[in-house]
Design a protein around this motif. Structure first.
Motif, PDB file in Angstrom:
ATOM      1  N   ALA A   1      37.200  56.983  21.461  1.00  0.00           N
ATOM      2  CA  ALA A   1      36.913  58.412  21.344  1.00  0.00           C
ATOM      3  C   ALA A   1      37.593  58.979  20.096  1.00  0.00           C
ATOM      4  N   ASP A   2      38.813  58.544  19.835  1.00  0.00           N
ATOM      5  CA  ASP A   2      39.522  58.998  18.635  1.00  0.00           C
ATOM      6  C   ASP A   2      38.832  58.513  17.362  1.00  0.00           C
ATOM      7  N   GLU A   3      38.130  57.380  17.444  1.00  0.00           N
ATOM      8  CA  GLU A   3      37.421  56.844  16.284  1.00  0.00           C
ATOM      9  C   GLU A   3      36.048  57.493  16.092  1.00  0.00           C
ATOM     10  N   GLY A   4      35.631  58.330  17.038  1.00  0.00           N
ATOM     11  CA  GLY A   4      34.371  59.048  16.868  1.00  0.00           C
ATOM     12  C   GLY A   4      33.247  58.628  17.784  1.00  0.00           C
ATOM     13  N   VAL A   5      33.519  57.821  18.810  1.00  0.00           N
ATOM     14  CA  VAL A   5      32.476  57.502  19.789  1.00  0.00           C
ATOM     15  C   VAL A   5      32.300  58.716  20.701  1.00  0.00           C
ATOM     16  N   LEU A   6      31.128  59.338  20.647  1.00  0.00           N
ATOM     17  CA  LEU A   6      30.901  60.580  21.392  1.00  0.00           C
ATOM     18  C   LEU A   6      30.281  60.356  22.760  1.00  0.00           C
ATOM     19  N   MET A   7      29.697  59.169  23.003  1.00  0.00           N
ATOM     20  CA  MET A   7      28.927  58.988  24.235  1.00  0.00           C
ATOM     21  C   MET A   7      28.867  57.506  24.561  1.00  0.00           C
ATOM     22  N   ALA A   8      28.833  57.167  25.859  1.00  0.00           N
ATOM     23  CA  ALA A   8      28.720  55.769  26.277  1.00  0.00           C
ATOM     24  C   ALA A   8      28.052  55.691  27.638  1.00  0.00           C
ATOM     25  N   SER A   9      27.268  54.624  27.835  1.00  0.00           N
ATOM     26  CA  SER A   9      26.724  54.312  29.156  1.00  0.00           C
ATOM     27  C   SER A   9      27.483  53.123  29.726  1.00  0.00           C
ATOM     28  N   LEU A  10      27.445  52.960  31.042  1.00  0.00           N
ATOM     29  CA  LEU A  10      28.290  51.970  31.714  1.00  0.00           C
ATOM     30  C   LEU A  10      27.580  50.670  32.029  1.00  0.00           C
ATOM     31  N   SER A  11      26.256  50.623  31.855  1.00  0.00           N
ATOM     32  CA  SER A  11      25.533  49.401  32.218  1.00  0.00           C
ATOM     33  C   SER A  11      24.288  49.272  31.372  1.00  0.00           C
TER      34      SER A  11
ATOM     35  N   PHE B   1      24.479  48.507  21.235  1.00  0.00           N
ATOM     36  CA  PHE B   1      23.965  47.957  22.490  1.00  0.00           C
ATOM     37  C   PHE B   1      24.628  46.619  22.761  1.00  0.00           C
ATOM     38  N   ILE B   2      25.277  46.493  23.912  1.00  0.00           N
ATOM     39  CA  ILE B   2      26.010  45.290  24.281  1.00  0.00           C
ATOM     40  C   ILE B   2      25.239  44.555  25.375  1.00  0.00           C
ATOM     41  N   TYR B   3      24.968  43.291  25.134  1.00  0.00           N
ATOM     42  CA  TYR B   3      24.162  42.491  26.051  1.00  0.00           C
ATOM     43  C   TYR B   3      24.896  42.238  27.365  1.00  0.00           C
ATOM     44  N   ASP B   4      24.125  42.183  28.460  1.00  0.00           N
ATOM     45  CA  ASP B   4      24.700  41.847  29.760  1.00  0.00           C
ATOM     46  C   ASP B   4      25.347  40.467  29.760  1.00  0.00           C
TER      47      ASP B   4
ATOM     48  N   ASP C   1      18.519  62.858  17.502  1.00  0.00           N
ATOM     49  CA  ASP C   1      17.955  61.796  18.340  1.00  0.00           C
ATOM     50  C   ASP C   1      19.113  61.110  19.067  1.00  0.00           C
ATOM     51  N   MET C   2      19.044  61.086  20.403  1.00  0.00           N
ATOM     52  CA  MET C   2      20.192  60.666  21.195  1.00  0.00           C
ATOM     53  C   MET C   2      20.316  59.164  21.385  1.00  0.00           C
ATOM     54  N   HIS C   3      19.337  58.372  20.917  1.00  0.00           N
ATOM     55  CA  HIS C   3      19.503  56.922  21.111  1.00  0.00           C
ATOM     56  C   HIS C   3      18.620  56.106  20.181  1.00  0.00           C
TER      57      HIS C   3
ATOM     58  N   VAL D   1      23.336  62.628   9.436  1.00  0.00           N
ATOM     59  CA  VAL D   1      24.643  62.370  10.037  1.00  0.00           C
ATOM     60  C   VAL D   1      24.495  61.297  11.108  1.00  0.00           C
ATOM     61  N   ALA D   2      25.469  60.392  11.167  1.00  0.00           N
ATOM     62  CA  ALA D   2      25.487  59.305  12.146  1.00  0.00           C
ATOM     63  C   ALA D   2      26.505  59.620  13.234  1.00  0.00           C
ATOM     64  N   VAL D   3      26.095  59.426  14.482  1.00  0.00           N
ATOM     65  CA  VAL D   3      26.959  59.631  15.647  1.00  0.00           C
ATOM     66  C   VAL D   3      27.119  58.289  16.349  1.00  0.00           C
ATOM     67  N   ARG D   4      28.355  57.876  16.589  1.00  0.00           N
ATOM     68  CA  ARG D   4      28.607  56.602  17.268  1.00  0.00           C
ATOM     69  C   ARG D   4      28.460  56.756  18.780  1.00  0.00           C
ATOM     70  N   THR D   5      27.741  55.815  19.406  1.00  0.00           N
ATOM     71  CA  THR D   5      27.653  55.758  20.862  1.00  0.00           C
ATOM     72  C   THR D   5      27.678  54.287  21.284  1.00  0.00           C
ATOM     73  N   ILE D   6      27.793  54.064  22.581  1.00  0.00           N
ATOM     74  CA  ILE D   6      27.780  52.706  23.130  1.00  0.00           C
ATOM     75  C   ILE D   6      26.788  52.649  24.281  1.00  0.00           C
ATOM     76  N   GLU D   7      25.975  51.612  24.312  1.00  0.00           N
ATOM     77  CA  GLU D   7      25.082  51.338  25.432  1.00  0.00           C
ATOM     78  C   GLU D   7      25.589  50.098  26.150  1.00  0.00           C
ATOM     79  N   ASN D   8      25.993  50.261  27.424  1.00  0.00           N
ATOM     80  CA  ASN D   8      26.549  49.173  28.226  1.00  0.00           C
ATOM     81  C   ASN D   8      27.997  48.896  27.802  1.00  0.00           C
TER      82      ASN D   8
END
Length: 336
Positions: free
Chosen positions: A144-154, A71-74, A7-9, A122-129
């Motif tokens: 990325a070195d800590e294991g964040v595989l994916m991020a969105s910019l906004s 998820f990081i708030y605007d 599941d991607m998100h 398994v847990a995959v780290r990502t960032i939203e915003n």
């Protein structure tokens, strides 16, 4: 039969970390509970058993890889976003360590398949915003070195890197273009969910590697601007990316305010993408704990029912691709 899941998100990491936040973040976000409409959310701090859409118990015996977004708030400044990210992911790390017999963190894409094949979680780290990158672009490589595989910019508003649908004419900023280059160099996947159409067009010009929409549906099936046009889906498909099916009612059907979506509505989006030669490009992006959900897929515990519907409608091969293989193969290709 049950199929593994990738599941991607989801926003579960935010939800279980929320009760222990510095009150500063409550002030910035404008509420002291992760979900102001759900007072019980203040009690959700554990990953194994909680009132969230997603938990280890709700995953059950299904081999499950979950992309846990921070998820990081605007409303958070880039500097505040760094502290927020550290708190949310620190809490998730603590929960993973506390339940190490049930779930492991993927440091790289290569860590995912062996865990699934051994029937684990398994847990995959990502960032939203990922507005925190605006404060320190060197964080791209470090995370990325800590294991964040994916991020969105906004998210939805105008941001320091890119903008969402609240600012439809705003494009990728100069700094955002630099961050995209750094992400590609660091093998961190770019996620275009939440980008407005202007930013999406900029991404086509700026990127050299495939990208994903982790939790977006088809705009031809449901006209919400958060969904992808057929042309956008085709660009992701042709560049070797994937799109994660979102369970949010407003992204499933235009009249969701008066008619609750069903499994048929989820299938309509899949069928449309299959008609666009998307057999190898469609994945899951539930948005668990980031939105309201229809009762048919109200939590991760309903995954077997959804898989049974997919298998009946699309056959086992496509269901396997949809549930995990397309997303997993993408991450594995990207990580090389």
């Amino acid at each position: 039969m049950a199929f593994p899941v990738l599941d991607m998100h989801c926003d579960t990491a935010d939800r279980i970390a929320w009760p222990s936040l510095d009150p500063l973040f409550y002030q910035r976000a404008g509420h002291a509970q992760f979900n102001p409409d759900d007072p019980a959310a203040a009690e959700d701090t554990a990953l194994d058993d909680n009132g969230c859409h997603l938990s280890l118990n709700k995953m059950g015996d299904i081999p499950w890889a979950q992309c846990f977004a921070c998820f990081i708030y605007d409303e958070f400044s880039p500097e505040e976003s760094i502290a927020f990210y550290r708190h949310v992911m620190g809490h998730l790390d603590d929960e993973i360590r506390a339940h190490a017999d049930r779930i492991a963190q993927a440091r790289t894409a290569a860590d995912i398949r062996p865990r699934l094949e051994s029937s684990g979680h398994v847990a995959v780290r990502t960032i939203e915003n990922a507005r925190l990158f605006a404060d320190d672009p060197d964080l791209v490589g470090a995370l990325a070195d800590e294991g964040v595989l994916m991020a969105s910019l906004s998210w939805n508003a105008r941001g320091p890197l890119a903008s969402g649908n609240d600012a439809p004419e705003a494009g990728i900023t100069e700094l955002g273009a630099e961050i995209i280059r750094r992400m590609e160099d660091a093998r961190m996947v770019l996620d275009v969910s939440h980008l407005n159409d202007t930013c999406f067009a900029d991404v086509l010009r700026l990127t050299k590697r495939p990208f994903v929409a982790s939790h977006s549906n088809s705009r031809a099936v449901c006209g919400h601007p958060r969904n992808l046009t057929d042309a956008q889906f085709a660009e992701i498909r042709d560049r070797g990316g994937v799109v994660g099916l979102n369970y949010c009612p407003d992204f499933l059907r235009d009249d969701a305010s008066s008619v609750e979506p069903t499994f048929d509505d989820l299938c309509r989006h899949v069928e449309h993408w299959l008609d666009l030669d998307g057999e190898n490009s469609v994945a899951l992006g539930s948005d668990f704990d980031g939105t309201d959900l229809p009762s048919c897929i109200s939590s991760a515990a309903k995954a077997p029912e959804l898989q049974a519907v997919f298998a009946e409608r699309f056959g086992e091969e496509i269901t396997r691709k949809l549930c995990y293989e397309n997303a997993l193969s993408f991450f594995e290709r990207w990580g090389r």
